[in-house]
Every structure is written in C-alpha cells, then in structure tokens.
Design a protein around this motif. Structure first.
Motif, PDB file in Angstrom:
ATOM      1  N   ARG A 126       0.841  -1.217   0.000  1.00 13.78           N
ATOM      2  CA  ARG A 126       0.000   0.000   0.000  1.00 13.78           C
ATOM      3  C   ARG A 126       0.869   1.257   0.000  1.00 13.78           C
TER       4      ARG A 126
ATOM      5  N   ASP B 100       1.275   4.276  -3.063  1.00 20.15           N
ATOM      6  CA  ASP B 100       1.132   5.729  -2.918  1.00 20.15           C
ATOM      7  C   ASP B 100       2.069   6.495  -3.871  1.00 20.15           C
TER       8      ASP B 100
ATOM      9  N   LYS C   9       0.032   5.098  -7.830  1.00 16.72           N
ATOM     10  CA  LYS C   9      -1.296   4.539  -8.125  1.00 16.72           C
ATOM     11  C   LYS C   9      -1.993   5.413  -9.167  1.00 16.72           C
TER      12      LYS C   9
ATOM     13  N   CYS D  26      -3.583  10.187  -1.853  1.00 18.53           N
ATOM     14  CA  CYS D  26      -2.637   9.199  -1.346  1.00 18.53           C
ATOM     15  C   CYS D  26      -3.085   8.709   0.035  1.00 18.53           C
ATOM     16  N   THR D  27      -2.899   7.424   0.280  1.00 18.03           N
ATOM     17  CA  THR D  27      -3.353   6.811   1.532  1.00 18.03           C
ATOM     18  C   THR D  27      -2.704   7.469   2.751  1.00 18.03           C
ATOM     19  N   TRP D  28      -1.375   7.702   2.682  1.00 17.27           N
ATOM     20  CA  TRP D  28      -0.697   8.229   3.873  1.00 17.27           C
ATOM     21  C   TRP D  28      -0.994   9.712   4.122  1.00 17.27           C
TER      22      TRP D  28
ATOM     23  N   ALA E  95      -0.789  10.520  -6.335  1.00 19.20           N
ATOM     24  CA  ALA E  95       0.400   9.661  -6.406  1.00 19.20           C
ATOM     25  C   ALA E  95       1.622  10.574  -6.220  1.00 19.20           C
TER      26      ALA E  95
ATOM     27  N   THR F 145       3.372  13.097   2.425  1.00 19.64           N
ATOM     28  CA  THR F 145       2.953  11.697   2.294  1.00 19.64           C
ATOM     29  C   THR F 145       4.169  10.772   2.384  1.00 19.64           C
TER      30      THR F 145
END
Ligand code: BF8
Ligand code: SF4
Length: 672
Positions: free
Chosen positions: A168, A172, A175, A181-183, A205, A241
């Motif tokens: 995951r 980031d 993607k 972004c996830t973070w 991303a 991130t």
C-alpha cells in the motif's frame, strides 16, 4: 538589478553577514568555535571560508529572478527596465520566481519520498523473507497502521500484514486512481481533507505530483504564478505523504522511539576508541551499523582501541539517537569540523546533506570517507555499496575499514573540544502520548490542550530545519527557543534544529531550569513527576529526523481533534530559523498548507516578485490559515511567533468560554 530603490530582506541579511564576518562571530557552538580557530591556525578552509569567498552573492539569484529553465537563458529580469522586464520567451518575473520556488519543492519531495520508498521496499522484502538482517520490531505499530489504512488484520500472519502495508505504501508512489494518497488521507483531519480537495492540491500519487510539477514548470507550459504555486503545494503534500509513510514504516522495522538518554557535541568523540560517524538520512544503513558495531568491540581491541564509539551527524544521527541513544557529534553546519578533531576514523555517508567539502577535510586528516549508496558518491572516497540482502556483512566491512583507519591517526593533529551536553530525546508522537497518559489515562492529549486552555502554557512551537551559512551557526535557533520558553510555549523539534538544541543543553533539564517560564516549568515538572522515566524531562522535546516532522503533524492533528477545532485555529506555530535545503522548502510548504504560521529565518529567493511574496505570506493565510513569516532578525521573529500564538490562544479561550456558558460544551468553530 531587481530593485534599485528598495533594499530587500535578502540585502539586509547580506549586510548583517558582512558584519558578522568581520566580527568573526560565526557560531554559538563552543566546540565549533574552537575548531574554527584551529582551522585558521592550520590554514584549512571550511564552509565558513567558502561562504565568505562567495560574497557578494548574485542578487538576481538571491531574489529568484534568474531563469535557467531553458538554454536560451539565463534570463535575468530587471522589472524596472523596459525590454529587460521579461525573459526571452516572454516569461514575467512572477512566473520565473514562482517556477524557481516550486522546483525546490520538487527536489525536496523527491528526496524525502525516495527515502520513504527505500524503507517500504525493505519492509516488503523483510516480510517476504528476502532481507535477513531486518525484522519487524514494532508489531503493535504495524497493526495500528494496517487498521488505519483499512487493511484487515484479524487472524493474519504478521508477515502478510507487513507485506500488504508495504505494498500500500509503494502504491502511494504511483497509483492511477483519483483518490488522495493513503498516507495523506488517513493521517489528516476531515477539515483539511475538505480544504485540500477544494483547492485540488491533494496528491493522488507521489511520483506523479513531482513529475507533473516539473512538467508544469517546463518552458512554455504554465505561466500563471498562482497555479504554479498550487502545483507546488500538491508536491509539498506528496512530500508530507512520503515522510509520513517513511516514519511509520521505519518505526515498524526498527521500533517506535521511546525516551533515551545520551550526549551531544564533539566531546562525545572518544580518543581511546575507534570513532565512526554515521552521516546522512536513511536509517536502513545506520541502524545496521549500530548493531554490527556492538559485535565488533573485540576486533577494535586488536589495533589497541578500547572498543567502537558510534556517533551521529545530521538526520541519520537523529534516527539512531531516537532509537538507540547514539550520541550526536554535530549538525549540518559543522559537519566538517568533526573530522578536524583528528580522532574520527571513518565517516559513513548514505544520502542527503553530506557536504562534499568533507572529503577535502578528510584529505588533511586520516579519516576514511565511505560512501554506500549508488546515488551518493564523492570522488576520492571509498565506496562500499550497501545492499539490504547483505546489510550486516556490508556494515561489518565498513567497520573493519574504520578499525584499520584507527592505526593511521596523526597524534600531532588530535584536538577534541571538551564540550558535550546531556540529552534526553526519543519523543515520538507515541512516546509523548504515553507521557501524557501518566497524567490522564483516558484522554492523554488533553493534558496538553487543557494546559493551554487553563493558561498554564500558551501554545506549541515546532522547530525544524537546517543550518545555513547565511546566519550565525545555531544562534537564532537557540535565541528564539529561549524567548518562547520564557513565554511558556511548549517546544518540540526535529532535524538540525534539534542538533543545535542538543549541543546547547536545551534537550535536558538544564534547559528547563535556566529558560522555562513559570507555567512551562510547572507543566514539564507535572509530567516528570507522574512519568516512570529515570531521566529528567528536557526543555525541548526531540521528535526525530526531518522525515519525522510527520510526528509533529500527528501532534497538531490530535490537538485539533481533542479541541474540536480546525488546525488553523490551534495556537501552534513552526520555525525554521536556518532553513537551507530544498527539503526545508517542501516541509515549510506543507506545514503552511496544514494551517500553521511558519517562521523562516533565511530568505528564500522570492523577493523578486511581490506577487509571489504576497501569495506565500498573505494569500496562503486566506486560503489555508497557515502562511510564511520571513524574518531574519531572531528577536523580532520570536516576538512575531509569540504574537501569533497569543492571538490564536485568545480566540480559542473566548470560544471555549462562550461555548461553556451557552452551549454546555466546547466550541465548534471551523473558520480559519
Ligand atoms: O533532513 S535539517 S540540513 S540534515 S535538510 Fe539536512 Fe536540513 Fe539538517 Fe536532515 Ni533536514
Ligand atoms: Fe529565459 Fe524563458 Fe528560457 Fe527562462 S524559460 S531561460 S525566461 S527563455
């Protein structure tokens, strides 16, 4: 020249520096001062001399109005001179200044995030069983991070969870969906998420936002300065991130820091041991060097040394200080001076902030300079490539080289300044929360927020950033902190600012006794009494390396959540009195976009455009609630920071009182 009538702040700073050079007051670090005298006696040039040799620095460059983005240039803009008020392609001064500024952010975000990527790969390979010298140390943090980012953990093998978390993190970077972004998305509050979505600056991303920014600023692409700056902020949030995932995954691999006791300054070098400095940023190498060194004392004995003494410089030093209690030798500005002691047997470098001048210094002494990364080499140094598959073996090779170098010392050149200070560090976000939980188990963060609401302390200031030869080494960092401490402001720090505090004794009880105002002293003592630590608490809480600024962001997010307000309402400010690197520009930019007023003590090259200057200092405030305060005078800077905190805390207390009286609860106010 950009302006003939008006002196820019950069001019004022240059004049101040001319005076300083003649006064020969170039550092407040007593060990560095002693080494500089030694350098003069031995006729060895340092970065202080090279700074002087560069004067006067080009005013076009200093104000950001020199464009070298295409090879029709350089185009140097003189706004007041018809014909020279635009570049050859027709670019206006605001376009040029904005492009130059945001390209710093691209560089900073690339450096931080690539460091994060390396950590993510190592976590992945560890989970797959392909990195034998690494292990998952903090399983609890792994599970917490996995849950936070939506990975199911129940009944799953720990390696499987680690693999999914690492993947995951790597996603980031590249993607291809349009989600943030996830973070970023899982570490900020709802109000900021909304703000970043509305202003279209949430990166989807990391790599894309950096690449896009370089594209956006290519000749003949974007000429709109505001749009360019927003592109810069997107890359700055990509920087956040990258460092946020770097911090999380490093904690998972090597452990989340807890309070440690150690020492700082050149006096930590031991003449009777093999001294090795780890220098740079990436703990994948330095952590393994620490473990390898612990096994190799006997080998050091064979050359007559009493063992191995590891010390840290810059942020890899901060990483091993936070987790292993390794002492700090010095920070960025004085890195060459560690070599001048004549007892540093090897300097091991990984990436970032390693001044090439260290090699010239090594040539005058016996120190082995060892590079370890294929992207970070210095001509003439030894290169031992560091690979995660053979990490321990590589670390041992490096230490063997240092041991053999010990026998080449030149006794007549040995001179260790006898200065070192006691340090208590290791305050990760989790460690701070743990400390607060000893006072209030159910709501630890409210120990900090209630102290602010009750008037015991006024707010928080985070010190970050570098050393910069445009200022007196370490001076403004320390002066501003002392002034803020006297005003009962709680202080946290990272990076080379933390290095300055360490060397000055501000990361120890000494700092509390000498400089804390009555409220701050009472607050720290209350924490200390309840804590189960053997060490006394410091004046400034060391939260880690520069990537660990994400820990500071966790702190302000948690405070805002507890107070049910948005971050721009928090009495929380930041200061980078000696900002220097591209990374410092990218950090500062995400910090202001999060809503934090941020002082910078060295002018970045933006004064050539009033519009760009205004966007960073005024428009940013209107849009994000955070903004830059450029102030080169530390006394004035401290007053400005105090004023910002007092204004915000006054508003906060009024809202709180009103809410208590009429709404029987806390204020729910979301305007910045
Ligand atoms: O990352 S504070 S001089 S060492 S850039 Fe470099 Fe600046 Fe120091 Fe750490 Ni951060
Ligand atoms: Fe000059 Fe334009 Fe080229 Fe910049 S991009 S160097 S302003 S021609």
């Amino acid at each position: 020249m950009p302006s003939k009538t008006k002196d820019t702040k950069a001019d004022v700073q240059m004049e101040q520096n001319d005076k300083l050079q003649s006064d020969e007051l170039r550092t407040v670090d007593p060990a560095a001062a002693e080494m500089l005298k030694n350098a003069a006696n031995l006729n060895i040039k340092t970065s202080w001399d090279r700074y002087k040799a560069q004067q006067p620095q080009c005013k076009f460059g200093n104000t950001g109005v020199c464009c070298r983005i295409c090879i029709q240039g350089p185009c140097r803009i003189i706004p007041s001179k018809p014909g020279q008020d635009k570049g050859i392609c027709g670019a206006s001064v605001y376009t040029i200044v904005a492009r130059n500024l945001v390209r710093y952010i691209a560089g900073g975000a690339a450096a931080h995030s690539d460091h994060g990527r390396e950590i993510a790969y190592t976590l992945l390979h560890t989970a797959e069983g392909n990195a034998p010298d690494y292990k998952i140390t903090d399983k609890e943090k792994l599970i917490n991070v996995a849950k936070r980012i939506g990975i199911q953990t129940d009944g799953k093998d720990i390696d499987k969870v680690a693999k999914e978390v690492a993947i995951r993190a790597l996603e980031d970077f590249g993607k291809y969906d349009n989600k943030p972004c996830t973070w970023l998305d899982t570490t900020i509050d709802e109000e900021r998420k909304f703000k970043f979505k509305n202003t279209t600056i949430a990166p989807t991303a990391i790599d894309r936002s950096i690449t896009q920014l370089l594209h956006q600023t290519h000749v003949g692409t974007d000429a709109d300065p505001v749009n360019i700056i927003f592109g810069g902020l997107r890359a700055a949030l990509a920087d956040y991130t990258g460092m946020s995932l770097a911090t999380d995954l490093t904690d998972i691999l090597f452990g989340t820091p807890t309070p440690v006791v150690t020492e700082a300054n050149l006096g930590v070098l031991d003449p009777e041991k093999v001294n090795i400095a780890v220098h740079g940023h990436n703990p994948l190498l330095s952590q393994v060097v620490v473990h390898a060194a612990r096994e190799m004392d006997a080998e050091a004995n064979t050359v007559g040394a009493k063992g191995i003494n590891l010390v840290g410089i810059c942020c890899t030093g901060n990483e091993v200080l936070m987790r292993e209690g390794i002492p700090t030798a010095t920070n960025f500005g004085s890195q060459e001076l560690a070599i001048m002691t004549g007892v540093l047997d090897a300097m091991v470098m990984d990436v970032q902030c390693i001044a090439p001048g260290v090699k010239d210094m090594c040539n005058c002494f016996h120190t082995q300079l060892v590079s370890t990364s294929h992207i970070s080499k210095i001509p003439g140094s030894s290169h031992i490539e560091f690979n995660e598959e053979t990490a321990m073996e590589d670390a041992k090779k490096i230490i063997k080289l240092a041991i053999s170098s010990y026998t080449n010392r030149k006794p007549e050149l040995i001179k260790i300044p006898q200065f070192k200070k006691h340090v208590v560090g290791g305050f990760s976000f989790e460690a701070l929360i743990n400390l607060f939980s000893k006072v209030n188990t159910t709501s630890p963060i409210s120990v900090l927020t209630e102290a602010i609401l009750d008037g015991e302390i006024k707010g928080v200031c985070a010190f970050a950033g570098c050393n910069n030869q445009k200022t007196i080494h370490d001076a403004s960092i320390i002066e501003i902190a002392k002034r803020l401490a006297k005003e009962d402001i709680f202080l946290v720090s990272t990076g080379c600012s933390a290095g300055a505090f360490a060397k000055a004794g501000l990361l120890s009880i000494e700092g509390v006794e000498e400089y804390a105002g009555p409220g701050l002293k009472k607050f720290i003592k209350r924490l200390e009494e309840k804590s189960d630590l053997k060490a006394k608490l410091p004046l400034v809480f060391h939260m880690g390396s520069c990537v660990d600024n994400s820990r500071i962001a966790n702190l302000w997010s948690e405070m805002a959540k507890e107070l049910k307000i948005s971050i721009p309402q928090l009495p929380f400010v930041a200061s980078a009195p000696e900002a220097m690197s591209e990374k410092a520009v990218s950090i500062g930019s995400w910090v202001i976009s999060m809503g934090i007023p941020t002082h910078v003590g060295v002018l970045p090259p933006i004064e050539g455009s009033e519009l760009v200057y205004g966007v960073t200092t005024q428009i940013a405030r209107d849009v994000f609630g955070g903004y830059f305060i450029f102030e080169t005078d530390p006394a004035k800077a401290a007053e400005k920071l105090i004023e910002k905190i007092e204004k915000r805390v006054w508003k906060l207390r009024i809202h709180r009182q009103t809410a208590e009286k009429y709404n029987s609860g806390r204020a729910k106010v979301y305007e910045a």
